[in-house]
Design an enzyme around this catalytic site. Structure first.
Site, PDB file in Angstrom:
ATOM      1  N   LYS A 178       0.818  -1.235   0.000  1.00  0.00           N
ATOM      2  CA  LYS A 178       0.000   0.000   0.000  1.00  0.00           C
ATOM      3  C   LYS A 178       0.839   1.267   0.000  1.00  0.00           C
ATOM      4  O   LYS A 178       0.415   2.303  -0.501  1.00  0.00           O
ATOM      5  CB  LYS A 178      -0.975   0.009   1.173  1.00  0.00           C
ATOM      6  N   GLU A 229      -5.000  -5.494  -5.502  1.00  0.00           N
ATOM      7  CA  GLU A 229      -6.184  -5.814  -4.690  1.00  0.00           C
ATOM      8  C   GLU A 229      -5.838  -5.964  -3.204  1.00  0.00           C
ATOM      9  O   GLU A 229      -6.628  -5.598  -2.327  1.00  0.00           O
ATOM     10  CB  GLU A 229      -6.827  -7.109  -5.216  1.00  0.00           C
ATOM     11  N   VAL A 257      -5.379  -2.885   0.044  1.00  0.00           N
ATOM     12  CA  VAL A 257      -6.398  -2.366   0.975  1.00  0.00           C
ATOM     13  C   VAL A 257      -7.320  -3.513   1.379  1.00  0.00           C
ATOM     14  O   VAL A 257      -7.817  -4.251   0.524  1.00  0.00           O
ATOM     15  CB  VAL A 257      -7.249  -1.250   0.323  1.00  0.00           C
ATOM     16  N   GLY A 288      -6.700  -6.327   2.906  1.00  0.00           N
ATOM     17  CA  GLY A 288      -6.162  -7.701   2.873  1.00  0.00           C
ATOM     18  C   GLY A 288      -6.917  -8.561   1.886  1.00  0.00           C
ATOM     19  O   GLY A 288      -6.919  -8.308   0.682  1.00  0.00           O
ATOM     20  N   ILE A 301     -10.117  -8.891   1.481  1.00  0.00           N
ATOM     21  CA  ILE A 301     -11.450  -8.416   1.054  1.00  0.00           C
ATOM     22  C   ILE A 301     -11.370  -7.842  -0.361  1.00  0.00           C
ATOM     23  O   ILE A 301     -10.522  -6.991  -0.621  1.00  0.00           O
ATOM     24  CB  ILE A 301     -11.956  -7.276   1.980  1.00  0.00           C
ATOM     25  N   GLU A 304       3.114  -4.899  15.400  1.00  0.00           N
ATOM     26  CA  GLU A 304       4.559  -4.829  15.138  1.00  0.00           C
ATOM     27  C   GLU A 304       5.266  -4.320  16.390  1.00  0.00           C
ATOM     28  O   GLU A 304       4.678  -3.626  17.203  1.00  0.00           O
ATOM     29  CB  GLU A 304       4.819  -3.808  14.012  1.00  0.00           C
ATOM     30  N   LYS A 362      -4.523   3.712   2.869  1.00  0.00           N
ATOM     31  CA  LYS A 362      -5.586   2.893   2.292  1.00  0.00           C
ATOM     32  C   LYS A 362      -6.782   3.758   1.854  1.00  0.00           C
ATOM     33  O   LYS A 362      -7.332   3.554   0.769  1.00  0.00           O
ATOM     34  CB  LYS A 362      -6.011   1.826   3.303  1.00  0.00           C
TER      35      LYS A 362
HETATM   36  N1  HSE Z   1      -0.626  -3.629   9.581  1.00  0.00           N
HETATM   37  C1  HSE Z   1      -1.758  -3.802   8.751  1.00  0.00           C
HETATM   38  C2  HSE Z   1      -2.999  -4.023   9.632  1.00  0.00           C
HETATM   39  C3  HSE Z   1      -1.550  -4.976   7.830  1.00  0.00           C
HETATM   40  O1  HSE Z   1      -2.861  -4.179  10.854  1.00  0.00           O
HETATM   41  O2  HSE Z   1      -4.110  -3.992   9.136  1.00  0.00           O
HETATM   42  C4  HSE Z   1      -2.456  -5.009   6.648  1.00  0.00           C
HETATM   43  O3  HSE Z   1      -2.309  -3.907   5.810  1.00  0.00           O
END
Ligand code: HSE
Length: 400
Positions: free
Chosen positions: A100, A124, A127, A129, A131, A185, A200
């Site tokens: 992204k 695709e 944004v 994941g 979906i 993270e 996004k």
């Molecule tokens: N770090 C992102 C999230 C991963 O938590 O949605 C998916 O873009």
């Protein structure tokens, strides 16, 4: 036989490898062709891993191999992803990516390069994941003026907010738990401060208006100031708190923002919990469409990437029509956008009434403070009134 190369054998890259191998029959059937992973590019070694036989460390091997028709970029980050993708497109290869950051910054440029070579640049997975949301906005909701896009577009923050709501926990301990479990993270800033979600919404809004929305110009507020006390008030109001990335489109007037918002029970995204994402698209003819599913994670994200590979194979020498011009879409000032606000304050009710007029009071059961909901106000008006009142503890916008 169509030969593809995967750039990056991390979480998503290994997921793409797995899907192409495990679901080979399905993917080939849908592609009307056979897919062969000719290369995996990564700096690391993977002894004993199924990718070992096709692992390379030098991108030029892939770039200079005319047999490779599709490059799958799942390395993440801007550099060298941008250079690698641009070179692949210029060499006449199609590209599918989940990146992204890359799409938000260089989407229009890369689409144009792909078009000029009758190839495709598809994203695709960038944004939502797994979906399907890019293709619906680009190819399906084409009889409508899209008036609003509002979504929970970050799984990490939604996981944290859901935990805070269900367990009454505070932000710091919930974040730490999420990190220990690998949901967040070690450096969670991009997620919790809304920098992931803002890219996004910029991508989706660019597709909706077919021009480039600069994510750096979008108002962005994260969830790090949300407390367990805010959730006590939310509960008293029968609402929940979600990080909402939103844009509203009225002709050439576009306003966008990312911020925590209070959602009432009848809001279509109220029950989107945990790492799940949900995106509401409002068209002027179709009405509200809601897309819900896994917004992150290895296989859901990889599934969306592979769907783009299938699309690239079905359109090997034709550009599918993604319309996203380089031309900049000016944004309306966020300061002029109107919402109702929930406010926590130490001010008395007469003081509140004097500044904000008749409001709805909320008892969160907290000593020495109270809450109230304003009528519709622009950001600018709210800030002036809040500063006149003083004694403000916090404020959260209310989703329409
Ligand atoms: N770090 C992102 C999230 C991963 O938590 O949605 C998916 O873009």
């Amino acid at each position: 036989m169509v030969k593809v190369a995967i750039l990056g054998y991390g979480t998503v890259g290994s997921g793409v490898f797995e899907i192409i191998k495990e679901n080979n029959d399905v993917v080939n059937e849908k592609s009307l062709n056979d897919i062969d992973i000719k290369y995996v590019l990564d700096l690391r070694e993977f002894p004993g891993d199924p990718c070992e036989n096709v692992l390379v460390h030098d991108y030029d091997v892939i770039l200079n191999d005319p047999e490779v028709e599709i490059v799958i970029e799942v390395m993440g980050g801007l550099h060298p992803a941008y250079e690698f993708v641009k070179a692949a497109l210029e060499a006449g290869k199609s590209v599918a990516t989940s990146n992204k950051e890359l799409v938000a910054k260089y989407g229009a440029e890369l689409i144009n390069i792909a078009k000029s070579h009758k190839r495709n640049f598809l994203f695709e997975a960038a944004v939502g994941g797994g979906i399907p949301i890019i293709r619906p906005i680009n190819m399906h909701i084409t009889a409508d003026r899209i008036q609003q896009i509002a979504g929970i577009m970050n799984g990490t923050t939604n996981y944290i907010l859901t935990k805070m709501e269900k367990e009454g926990a505070d932000f710091d301990s919930t974040l730490k738990q999420a990190q220990d479990l690998g949901y967040a993270e070690r450096n969670p800033e991009a997620d919790i401060e809304g920098f992931d979600a803002v890219r996004k919404i910029a991508i989706l809004t660019s597709l909706a208006v077919e021009k480039t929305v600069n994510f750096e110009e979008i108002y962005t507020e994260g969830i790090s100031k949300i407390t367990s006390d805010d959730f006590k008030y939310a509960k008293a109001m029968g609402k929940t708190i979600k990080l909402i990335a939103e844009s509203k489109i009225d002709g050439d007037k576009v306003v966008a923002g990312v911020a925590p918002m209070l959602l009432s029970e009848d809001h279509p995204l109220y029950s989107v919990n945990g790492v799940v994402n949900g995106i509401l698209v409002r068209g002027n003819m179709v009405g509200d469409l809601v897309f819900i599913g896994s917004g992150a994670g290895k296989l859901p994200t990889a599934s969306a990437v592979v769907s783009d590979v299938v699309d690239c194979i079905r359109h090997l020498n034709t550009s599918t029509t993604i319309i996203w011009e380089d031309k900049k879409q000016e944004l309306q000032s966020f300061q002029d956008s109107v919402k109702r606000f929930f406010v926590r304050t130490k001010a008395s009710q007469p003081e509140i009434k004097e500044i904000f007029g008749d409001v709805e009071y909320v008892d969160g059961g907290m000593a020495g403070e109270g809450g109230f909901i304003t009528g519709p106000l622009s950001e600018k008006e709210f800030e002036i009134k809040a500063s006149d009142l003083g004694k403000i503890i916090s404020r959260i916008r209310i989703a329409d």
